[in-house]
Write a protein that holds these residues in place. Structure first.
Motif, PDB file in Angstrom:
ATOM      1  N   LEU A  54      51.901  35.522  34.707  1.00  0.00           N
ATOM      2  CA  LEU A  54      52.620  36.845  35.427  1.00  0.00           C
ATOM      3  C   LEU A  54      52.440  36.973  36.889  1.00  0.00           C
ATOM      4  CD1 LEU A  54      53.440  39.866  34.919  1.00  0.00           C
ATOM      5  CD2 LEU A  54      50.762  40.473  34.681  1.00  0.00           C
ATOM      6  N   GLY A  55      51.417  36.531  37.511  1.00  0.00           N
ATOM      7  CA  GLY A  55      51.414  36.427  39.105  1.00  0.00           C
ATOM      8  C   GLY A  55      52.615  35.564  39.347  1.00  0.00           C
ATOM      9  N   HIS A  56      52.877  34.541  38.886  1.00  0.00           N
ATOM     10  CA  HIS A  56      53.744  33.531  39.129  1.00  0.00           C
ATOM     11  C   HIS A  56      55.203  34.336  39.040  1.00  0.00           C
ATOM     12  CE1 HIS A  56      57.134  30.486  38.501  1.00  0.00           C
ATOM     13  NE2 HIS A  56      56.531  30.007  39.620  1.00  0.00           N
ATOM     14  N   ALA A  57      55.569  34.973  37.917  1.00  0.00           N
ATOM     15  CA  ALA A  57      56.562  35.727  37.829  1.00  0.00           C
ATOM     16  C   ALA A  57      56.835  36.651  38.954  1.00  0.00           C
ATOM     17  CB  ALA A  57      56.598  36.424  36.403  1.00  0.00           C
ATOM     18  N   VAL A  58      55.841  37.525  39.252  1.00  0.00           N
ATOM     19  CA  VAL A  58      56.206  38.518  40.286  1.00  0.00           C
ATOM     20  C   VAL A  58      56.605  37.757  41.665  1.00  0.00           C
ATOM     21  CG1 VAL A  58      54.853  40.028  41.677  1.00  0.00           C
ATOM     22  CG2 VAL A  58      54.559  40.173  39.099  1.00  0.00           C
ATOM     23  N   TRP A  59      55.707  36.732  41.883  1.00  0.00           N
ATOM     24  CA  TRP A  59      55.938  35.819  43.152  1.00  0.00           C
ATOM     25  C   TRP A  59      57.456  35.444  43.199  1.00  0.00           C
ATOM     26  CZ3 TRP A  59      56.731  30.587  43.617  1.00  0.00           C
ATOM     27  CH2 TRP A  59      56.358  30.007  45.208  1.00  0.00           C
ATOM     28  N   CYS A  60      58.169  35.262  42.183  1.00  0.00           N
ATOM     29  CA  CYS A  60      59.547  34.813  41.980  1.00  0.00           C
ATOM     30  C   CYS A  60      60.299  35.746  42.512  1.00  0.00           C
ATOM     31  CB  CYS A  60      59.959  34.608  40.498  1.00  0.00           C
ATOM     32  SG  CYS A  60      59.094  32.998  39.694  1.00  0.00           S
ATOM     33  N   ALA A  61      59.897  36.927  42.517  1.00  0.00           N
ATOM     34  CA  ALA A  61      60.712  37.992  43.231  1.00  0.00           C
ATOM     35  C   ALA A  61      60.388  38.279  44.654  1.00  0.00           C
ATOM     36  CB  ALA A  61      60.710  39.524  42.220  1.00  0.00           C
ATOM     37  N   ARG A  62      59.526  37.448  45.358  1.00  0.00           N
ATOM     38  CA  ARG A  62      59.142  37.606  46.773  1.00  0.00           C
ATOM     39  C   ARG A  62      60.289  37.992  47.681  1.00  0.00           C
ATOM     40  NH1 ARG A  62      59.213  32.734  45.235  1.00  0.00           N
ATOM     41  NH2 ARG A  62      59.455  30.954  46.825  1.00  0.00           N
ATOM     42  N   ASP A  81      51.802  36.963  49.323  1.00  0.00           N
ATOM     43  CA  ASP A  81      51.591  35.674  50.181  1.00  0.00           C
ATOM     44  C   ASP A  81      50.179  35.036  49.230  1.00  0.00           C
ATOM     45  OD1 ASP A  81      53.179  35.785  51.912  1.00  0.00           O
ATOM     46  OD2 ASP A  81      52.171  37.039  53.265  1.00  0.00           O
ATOM     47  N   ILE A  82      49.269  36.115  48.917  1.00  0.00           N
ATOM     48  CA  ILE A  82      47.880  35.576  48.092  1.00  0.00           C
ATOM     49  C   ILE A  82      48.350  34.754  46.895  1.00  0.00           C
ATOM     50  CG2 ILE A  82      45.856  36.230  46.754  1.00  0.00           C
ATOM     51  CD1 ILE A  82      46.008  38.963  48.723  1.00  0.00           C
ATOM     52  N   ILE A  83      49.415  35.249  46.020  1.00  0.00           N
ATOM     53  CA  ILE A  83      50.011  34.752  44.973  1.00  0.00           C
ATOM     54  C   ILE A  83      50.496  33.296  45.310  1.00  0.00           C
ATOM     55  CG2 ILE A  83      51.583  34.506  43.006  1.00  0.00           C
ATOM     56  CD1 ILE A  83      51.698  37.722  43.012  1.00  0.00           C
ATOM     57  N   GLY A  84      51.025  33.155  46.297  1.00  0.00           N
ATOM     58  CA  GLY A  84      51.738  31.708  46.868  1.00  0.00           C
ATOM     59  C   GLY A  84      50.978  30.654  47.085  1.00  0.00           C
ATOM     60  N   ARG A  85      49.464  31.112  47.153  1.00  0.00           N
ATOM     61  CA  ARG A  85      48.513  30.107  47.521  1.00  0.00           C
ATOM     62  C   ARG A  85      47.474  30.173  46.555  1.00  0.00           C
ATOM     63  NH1 ARG A  85      45.072  33.571  50.364  1.00  0.00           N
ATOM     64  NH2 ARG A  85      46.193  34.663  51.770  1.00  0.00           N
ATOM     65  N   ALA A  86      48.002  30.904  45.293  1.00  0.00           N
ATOM     66  CA  ALA A  86      46.810  31.093  44.194  1.00  0.00           C
ATOM     67  C   ALA A  86      46.610  29.680  43.586  1.00  0.00           C
ATOM     68  CB  ALA A  86      47.215  32.132  43.306  1.00  0.00           C
ATOM     69  N   LYS A  99      40.951  39.436  31.671  1.00  0.00           N
ATOM     70  CA  LYS A  99      40.573  38.920  30.195  1.00  0.00           C
ATOM     71  C   LYS A  99      39.390  38.512  30.051  1.00  0.00           C
ATOM     72  CE  LYS A  99      45.339  38.342  28.946  1.00  0.00           C
ATOM     73  NZ  LYS A  99      46.279  38.294  29.788  1.00  0.00           N
ATOM     74  N   PRO A 100      38.216  39.389  30.386  1.00  0.00           N
ATOM     75  CA  PRO A 100      36.722  39.075  30.477  1.00  0.00           C
ATOM     76  C   PRO A 100      36.387  39.091  28.904  1.00  0.00           C
ATOM     77  CG  PRO A 100      36.782  41.229  31.193  1.00  0.00           C
ATOM     78  CD  PRO A 100      38.068  40.827  31.380  1.00  0.00           C
ATOM     79  N   ALA A 101      35.202  38.290  28.549  1.00  0.00           N
ATOM     80  CA  ALA A 101      34.780  38.474  27.217  1.00  0.00           C
ATOM     81  C   ALA A 101      33.989  39.831  27.293  1.00  0.00           C
ATOM     82  CB  ALA A 101      33.780  37.434  26.827  1.00  0.00           C
ATOM     83  N   PRO A 102      33.671  40.498  26.148  1.00  0.00           N
ATOM     84  CA  PRO A 102      33.153  41.843  26.097  1.00  0.00           C
ATOM     85  C   PRO A 102      31.651  41.955  27.060  1.00  0.00           C
ATOM     86  CG  PRO A 102      34.035  41.529  23.922  1.00  0.00           C
ATOM     87  CD  PRO A 102      34.366  40.353  24.684  1.00  0.00           C
ATOM     88  N   GLU A 103      30.877  40.861  26.811  1.00  0.00           N
ATOM     89  CA  GLU A 103      29.759  40.894  27.366  1.00  0.00           C
ATOM     90  C   GLU A 103      29.621  40.589  28.881  1.00  0.00           C
ATOM     91  OE1 GLU A 103      30.732  38.927  24.932  1.00  0.00           O
ATOM     92  OE2 GLU A 103      30.405  36.872  25.211  1.00  0.00           O
ATOM     93  N   ASP A 104      30.987  40.163  29.488  1.00  0.00           N
ATOM     94  CA  ASP A 104      31.100  39.859  30.850  1.00  0.00           C
ATOM     95  C   ASP A 104      31.851  40.790  31.525  1.00  0.00           C
ATOM     96  OD1 ASP A 104      29.845  37.356  30.477  1.00  0.00           O
ATOM     97  OD2 ASP A 104      31.658  36.208  30.125  1.00  0.00           O
ATOM     98  N   GLY A 129      44.315  30.567  37.007  1.00  0.00           N
ATOM     99  CA  GLY A 129      43.012  31.350  36.355  1.00  0.00           C
ATOM    100  C   GLY A 129      42.711  31.453  35.194  1.00  0.00           C
ATOM    101  N   ALA A 130      42.598  32.413  34.525  1.00  0.00           N
ATOM    102  CA  ALA A 130      42.416  32.663  32.914  1.00  0.00           C
ATOM    103  C   ALA A 130      43.593  32.078  32.205  1.00  0.00           C
ATOM    104  CB  ALA A 130      42.119  34.085  32.599  1.00  0.00           C
ATOM    105  N   GLY A 131      43.340  31.233  31.054  1.00  0.00           N
ATOM    106  CA  GLY A 131      44.521  30.861  30.401  1.00  0.00           C
ATOM    107  C   GLY A 131      45.244  29.763  31.095  1.00  0.00           C
ATOM    108  N   GLY A 132      44.950  29.221  32.338  1.00  0.00           N
ATOM    109  CA  GLY A 132      45.445  28.321  33.199  1.00  0.00           C
ATOM    110  C   GLY A 132      46.700  28.859  33.873  1.00  0.00           C
ATOM    111  N   GLU A 133      47.066  30.301  33.964  1.00  0.00           N
ATOM    112  CA  GLU A 133      48.198  30.655  34.520  1.00  0.00           C
ATOM    113  C   GLU A 133      47.706  31.165  35.985  1.00  0.00           C
ATOM    114  OE1 GLU A 133      49.579  33.486  31.657  1.00  0.00           O
ATOM    115  OE2 GLU A 133      50.499  31.997  30.304  1.00  0.00           O
ATOM    116  N   ILE A 134      48.846  31.499  36.734  1.00  0.00           N
ATOM    117  CA  ILE A 134      48.850  32.023  38.069  1.00  0.00           C
ATOM    118  C   ILE A 134      48.659  33.755  37.774  1.00  0.00           C
ATOM    119  CG2 ILE A 134      49.641  32.414  40.082  1.00  0.00           C
ATOM    120  CD1 ILE A 134      49.034  29.676  39.805  1.00  0.00           C
ATOM    121  N   GLN A 135      47.475  34.148  37.763  1.00  0.00           N
ATOM    122  CA  GLN A 135      47.142  35.521  37.262  1.00  0.00           C
ATOM    123  C   GLN A 135      47.417  36.774  38.346  1.00  0.00           C
ATOM    124  OE1 GLN A 135      46.899  36.531  34.395  1.00  0.00           O
ATOM    125  NE2 GLN A 135      46.137  34.703  33.220  1.00  0.00           N
TER     126      GLN A 135
END
Ligand code: G1P
Length: 285
Positions: A109-117, A214-219, A190-195, A222-228
Motif C-alpha cells: 500500500l505504501g508503494h502504491a501511494v508513492w506511485c502518485a507522488r 519522501d519517507i516512503i521513497g526510502r522505506a 497488523k500486530p498480533a493481539p498480544e502486541d 515491513g509487515a508481510g514483506g510489503e512497503i507499508q
C-alpha cells in the motif's frame, strides 16, 4: 493551510479474497446494488471537495478508469433507440479531473501511494481505500476534511476493532482524546493481539502531508514483506500533528465476502424501491 484537493485511490490490488469473481473483473467494479464499489468512494471524495481523483491502477484495471468517462457511444445508442438515460444519472456526474498512474509491481500500500507522488506534488492529499465502504451523512472523508480545518497535519480514520482482529489493521497508540479526535502517539501495522498497543484500528481513509512521500521513497519492506503506508506515517509522528478521527459512519469491508454481501444489504435497505421486497424476504427467512 493548503486545502485537500487531491485524493489517491490505490486500486491495483488483485482482490484475491473475492475470487473467483475477481479473476477477470476488478474488485472495485463489482456492484453494490446498482453501481460499482469504486463509485461510492469517488462520490464520497467529491462530496468532501476533492478536485482531482488519482487512481493507482495496474494490469486489467482499465475498466475502472473508463467508468468515469461519459459513456458517449452508449448514450447516443440509447437516445436514438428512444431509451431514457435515467439509469445513468448517478454515473454522469462531474467527477473533476481523473488521473491514472500505474503501480507496476505489487509492493504494498505504501508503494502504491508513492506511485502518485509526482501528481500529488507539494500539497496535502487524501487516500481512500475503496474496499472500506463508509456509509455516513456527511460522508467519512467530508467529516475528516472538516476536522482537518481545526487539526491540520495528518488524520487517519479510526475505529475500535475486535481484539482478535488486530492482525488485519494498522493499530494506534492513543494519546490525548479531544472529542472525536485522538492524538496518535504510535502506529504499528497488523500486530498480533498480544502486541497491539490498543484496539483502535486505522480504516481506509487518510489525510496526509506530502512529506510522507519522501519517507516512503526510502522505506524498507515491513509487515508481510510489503512497503507499508503505516510505517511511513509512523515516522511523521512528533514532526507534524497526527490524529485519529472516529467518524460517524458505518463501515463495510467489501474486500471480504461477508462484508460485501452486508454492504449490498445495507445499501439496498436504504433504498425505498428495494427495501420492502428485501425486508419481506428477510422476515420470511
Ligand atoms: C490496509 C492498511 C492497514 C489498514 C487497513 C484498513 O491494510 O495497511 O493499516 O488498517 O488497510 O482497511 P489491508 O486491508 O490492505 O491489508
Amino acid at each position: 493551510m493548503k486545502p485537500v484537493r487531491k485524493a489517491v485511490f490505490p486500486v491495483a490490488g488483485l482482490g484475491t479474497r473475492l475470487l473467483p469473481a475477481t479473476k477477470t473483473m476488478p474488485k472495485e467494479m463489482l456492484t453494490i446494488v446498482d453501481r460499482p464499489l469504486i463509485q461510492y468512494a469517488v462520490d464520497e471524495a467529491r462530496e468532501a471537495g476533492i478536485e482531482q481523483i488519482i487512481f493507482v491502477t495496474g494490469r486489467g484495471k482499465s475498466s475502472l478508469v473508463d467508468y468515469f468517462d461519459l459513456g458517449f457511444e452508449l448514450e447516443v445508442a440509447m437516445q436514438s433507440a428512444g431509451k431514457s438515460l435515467d439509469k445513468l444519472d448517478c454515473s454522469r456526474a462531474d467527477y473533476g479531473e481523473i488521473v491514472s498512474v500505474r503501480q507496476q509491481r505489487p509492493l504494498g500500500l505504501g508503494h502504491a501511494v508513492w506511485c502518485a507522488r509526482h501528481i500529488v506534488g507539494d500539497e496535502p492529499f487524501a487516500v481512500l481505500l475503496p474496499d472500506d465502504l463508509m456509509i455516513g451523512q456527511p460522508g467519512a472523508l467530508k467529516q475528516m476534511v472538516d476536522a482537518y480545518a481545526d487539526l491540520g497535519g495528518n488524520i487517519v480514520c479510526a475505529e475500535e476493532v475486535p481484539a482478535n482482529r488486530t492482525r488485519n489493521y494498522g493499530i494506534i497508540t492513543p494519546g490525548e482524546i479531544k472529542g472525536r479526535a485522538t492524538e496518535v502517539l504510535g502506529l504499528v501495522e497488523k500486530p498480533a493481539p498480544e502486541d497491539a498497543p490498543s484496539r483502535l484500528g486505522v480504516v481506509g481513509r487518510y489525510i496526509l502531508q506530502p512529506e510522507v512521500m519522501d519517507i516512503i521513497g526510502r522505506a524498507e519492506p515491513g509487515a508481510g514483506g510489503e512497503i507499508q503506508l503505516t510505517d511511513a506515517m509512523a515516522e511523521l509522528i512528533g514532526l507534524q500533528p497526527f490524529h485519529a478521527l472516529t467518524v460517524q459512519a458505518v463501515r463495510h469491508d467489501c474486500g471480504d465476502k461477508a462484508g460485501f454481501v452486508l454492504a449490498n444489504l445495507a445499501i439496498a435497505l436504504d433504498r425505498p424501491d428495494l427495501a420492502p421486497l428485501i425486508e419481506d424476504y428477510l422476515a420470511r427467512r
